[in-house]
Design an enzyme around this catalytic site. Structure first.
Site, PDB file in Angstrom:
ATOM      1  N   ASP A 293      10.168 -11.275  -5.680  1.00  0.00           N
ATOM      2  CA  ASP A 293      10.140 -11.877  -7.016  1.00  0.00           C
ATOM      3  C   ASP A 293       9.633 -10.833  -8.001  1.00  0.00           C
ATOM      4  O   ASP A 293       9.125  -9.773  -7.617  1.00  0.00           O
ATOM      5  CB  ASP A 293       9.281 -13.140  -7.062  1.00  0.00           C
ATOM      6  CG  ASP A 293       7.887 -12.916  -6.487  1.00  0.00           C
ATOM      7  OD1 ASP A 293       7.267 -11.886  -6.825  1.00  0.00           O
ATOM      8  OD2 ASP A 293       7.425 -13.757  -5.694  1.00  0.00           O
TER       9      ASP A 293
ATOM     10  N   ASP B 109     -20.749 -36.052  13.055  1.00  0.00           N
ATOM     11  CA  ASP B 109     -19.991 -36.416  11.845  1.00  0.00           C
ATOM     12  C   ASP B 109     -19.270 -35.216  11.225  1.00  0.00           C
ATOM     13  O   ASP B 109     -18.818 -35.281  10.086  1.00  0.00           O
ATOM     14  CB  ASP B 109     -20.916 -37.062  10.806  1.00  0.00           C
ATOM     15  CG  ASP B 109     -22.002 -36.111  10.325  1.00  0.00           C
ATOM     16  OD1 ASP B 109     -22.112 -34.994  10.883  1.00  0.00           O
ATOM     17  OD2 ASP B 109     -22.734 -36.469   9.382  1.00  0.00           O
TER      18      ASP B 109
ATOM     19  N   LYS C 118      14.913 -14.689  -8.888  1.00  0.00           N
ATOM     20  CA  LYS C 118      15.183 -16.097  -8.555  1.00  0.00           C
ATOM     21  C   LYS C 118      15.233 -16.918  -9.829  1.00  0.00           C
ATOM     22  O   LYS C 118      14.418 -16.738 -10.723  1.00  0.00           O
ATOM     23  CB  LYS C 118      14.077 -16.673  -7.662  1.00  0.00           C
ATOM     24  CG  LYS C 118      13.945 -16.005  -6.319  1.00  0.00           C
ATOM     25  CD  LYS C 118      12.844 -16.656  -5.512  1.00  0.00           C
ATOM     26  CE  LYS C 118      11.479 -16.463  -6.158  1.00  0.00           C
ATOM     27  NZ  LYS C 118      10.382 -16.990  -5.347  1.00  0.00           N
TER      28      LYS C 118
END
Length: 310
Positions: free
Chosen positions: A167, A34, A190
């Site tokens: 950034d 399982d 940006k």
């Protein structure tokens, strides 16, 4: 010292073991029908200083559960000290609430690792440095900068280089590399003017005629990286390289980068590279095994880890 490895990045674990000249401890990590995870240590670890090598990369939840169960098995086997060595710390991008009714999953994962029984954590280039404070145990955040610096000095002419942060949030990381290289610094700003419109990228700094080195901690879809490369070239850059610590590269990222204007993407093996990454024309992988191995040695001998980056 004992080294125990999960299944997330076996090649890196073996490379670290080879650097340290310490064999990986015999350990079974398997799944029941399982998909429950089962761990069995096959040698004595009582009273030992044990380092568990496991990135929480894709599939993140499986590899995280492997790490937690390995730590629990070691704690119950009377290991003296357990250090979780996590080259790539998954869930790190969920380090704050970005909207109402959202989790801080990085803190939850830190709690799980601590409660499982880890005594300390060793990782590299956390997405946000403050994640160290999410742990109530000692946490060493290493940097890939020395590995990148060595490679860049061998490959790019000294007066030609400029380090670029993709950034504003990555400026501190980019400035540190620029200082090591004695290079200039530029920033990609940006902004999305209106919803549904593409981002406008403004370049802060003079990149004309320069070899640009985009530096970041994670590359996932690769979209921002490719757009930044286009913007830099449009502003007169001679060529654009990207040096990224963690190559998540999900979905069609490898194809996107292979077809982009990036001269080369350089990543580390903190996440096991896929076959697509290995055959990509403009992606290269650097090993962090010596850096991680040296940090493990210094942790085991109670020596300074921070002096690695002086």
């Amino acid at each position: 010292m004992k080294l125990v490895a999960g299944n997330s990045n076996r090649p890196l674990a073996e490379a670290i073991a080879a650097y340290l000249d310490v064999p990986l401890a015999r350990c079974t990590v398997k799944r029941f029908a399982d998909m429950e995870i089962f761990v069995e240590l096959q040698e004595n670890v009582r009273g030992e200083d044990v380092f568990v090598l496991q990135s929480t990369s894709f599939p993140a939840n499986d590899h995280l559960m492997e790490l937690l169960i390995l730590i629990d098995a070691l704690r119950r086997s009377s290991a003296r000290r357990i250090t979780a060595v996590i080259p790539y710390f998954g869930y790190a991008r969920q380090d704050r609430r970005t909207a109402s009714r959202t989790p801080i999953s990085a803190k939850l994962v830190a709690n799980l690792i601590t409660e499982a029984g880890a005594d300390r954590v060793l990782t590299i280039d956390l997405h946000a440095g403050q994640i160290q404070g999410f742990f109530d145990i000692p946490t060493d955040n290493l940097f890939a900068a020395p590995v990148f610096t060595r490679d860049l000095k061998e490959r790019l002419a000294e007066g030609d280089r400029i380090v670029v942060s993709p950034d504003v949030g990555g400026v501190v990381r980019a400035r540190a590399l620029a200082k090591r290289l004695d290079a200039s610094l530029a920033i990609v700003d940006k902004r999305r003017e209106r919803p549904g419109e593409s981002e406008v990228m403004n370049i802060i700094g003079d990149v004309s005629g320069r070899s640009c080195i985009l530096l970041d901690d994670i590359v996932d879809s690769g979209g921002t990286l490719c757009n930044a490369a286009d913007a830099l070239l449009a502003n007169g850059a001679k060529e654009v390289y990207a040096y990224i610590t963690h190559g998540v590269l999900s979905g069609g990222a490898v194809s996107r980068i292979a077809n982009s204007k990036l001269k080369e993407l350089v990543i580390t093996d903190s996440i096991q590279p896929t076959e697509a990454v290995k055959v990509a024309r403009n992606i290269r992988v650097l090993s962090i095994a010596p850096l991680m191995g040296e940090a493990i040695t210094r942790t085991a001998t109670e020596s300074s880890v921070s002096s690695l980056f002086d």
